[in-house]
Write an enzyme that holds these catalytic residues in place. Sequence first.
Site, short mmCIF file in Angstrom:
data_model
loop_
_atom_site.label_atom_id
_atom_site.label_comp_id
_atom_site.label_asym_id
_atom_site.label_seq_id
_atom_site.Cartn_x
_atom_site.Cartn_y
_atom_site.Cartn_z
N ASN A 1 0.84 -1.20 0.00
CA ASN A 1 0.00 0.00 0.00
C ASN A 1 0.88 1.24 0.00
OD1 ASN A 1 0.60 -0.91 2.66
ND2 ASN A 1 -1.11 0.23 3.54
N ILE A 2 0.43 2.23 -0.76
CA ILE A 2 1.18 3.48 -0.94
C ILE A 2 0.20 4.61 -0.66
CG2 ILE A 2 2.50 4.88 -2.56
CD1 ILE A 2 3.12 2.22 -4.08
N GLU A 3 0.44 5.30 0.46
CA GLU A 3 -0.50 6.32 0.92
C GLU A 3 -0.13 7.70 0.38
OE1 GLU A 3 -0.75 5.75 5.19
OE2 GLU A 3 -1.91 3.91 4.88
N CYS B 1 -4.15 0.55 -2.49
CA CYS B 1 -3.97 -0.65 -1.68
C CYS B 1 -2.94 -1.60 -2.32
CB CYS B 1 -5.28 -1.41 -1.55
SG CYS B 1 -6.53 -0.55 -0.59
N GLU C 1 -3.06 -4.79 -2.87
CA GLU C 1 -3.60 -5.76 -3.84
C GLU C 1 -3.64 -5.15 -5.24
OE1 GLU C 1 -4.80 -4.85 -0.92
OE2 GLU C 1 -6.20 -6.33 -0.10
N CYS D 1 -10.33 -4.71 0.95
CA CYS D 1 -11.38 -3.68 0.97
C CYS D 1 -12.31 -3.89 -0.23
CB CYS D 1 -10.76 -2.29 0.95
SG CYS D 1 -10.17 -1.77 -0.67
N CYS E 1 -10.82 -3.18 -3.72
CA CYS E 1 -9.92 -4.25 -4.17
C CYS E 1 -10.70 -5.50 -4.55
CB CYS E 1 -8.89 -4.56 -3.09
SG CYS E 1 -7.61 -3.30 -2.97
#
Length: 135
Positions: A45-47, A56, A58, A89, A92
Site C-alpha cells: 500500500n502506498i498512501e 492498496c 492488492e 477492501c 480491491c
Amino acid sequence: MDQPDYADLIAAALAARRQAYTPYSHFAVGAAALTGSGTLFPGCNIENAAYPATVCAERVALFSAYAVGEHDIAALAVVTDTDDVARPCGVCRQVIAELAPRCTVILLNLRGDQQFCTPQDLLPHSFGAAHLSNS
Ligand code: THU
C-alpha cells in the site's frame, strides 16, 4: 490434486509489505500476484497526504502485472499484521473480481494464519463487464 507450493508467493508478499509507504495509517499491507507462467508481481500500500489517492497493496500488485501485459493471474497473496487475517477492501474486491477472476486468494497474517478463498467468496454477485453490454 496437490496444493501448489505458494512459498515463493508468500515470501514475495511478506517482502513487499516491508516496502509499504504508510505515514498516515501505519498499517502496512503486502501483496503479491503469481501469474500462470510463474512470474511474481509484488505490491504494497502506498498512501498519500490527499488520503483518497492511496492505493492498496492488492491493486498495486495486480496493476503491475497488467502493466506488462500479464493477465493470467493464478494466485494473489495478501499479508497484514493483524490478529485474524485481514480481508481486502471493497474496491480491491471489485478489482480482483475483474482482473483475477479465477485466482486463488491467500490471506495471511504475520503469525502464520492462512485463509484461502476465491474472488467470488470475497465479492459474490459482482458488477462486471456483462452489465455494461446492455447499455
Ligand atoms: N489497505 C490495503 O492495502 N489493502 C486493503 O485491502 C485494505 C486497506 C491499506 C490502505 C491504507 O494504506 C491502509 O491499508 C489502511 O486502510
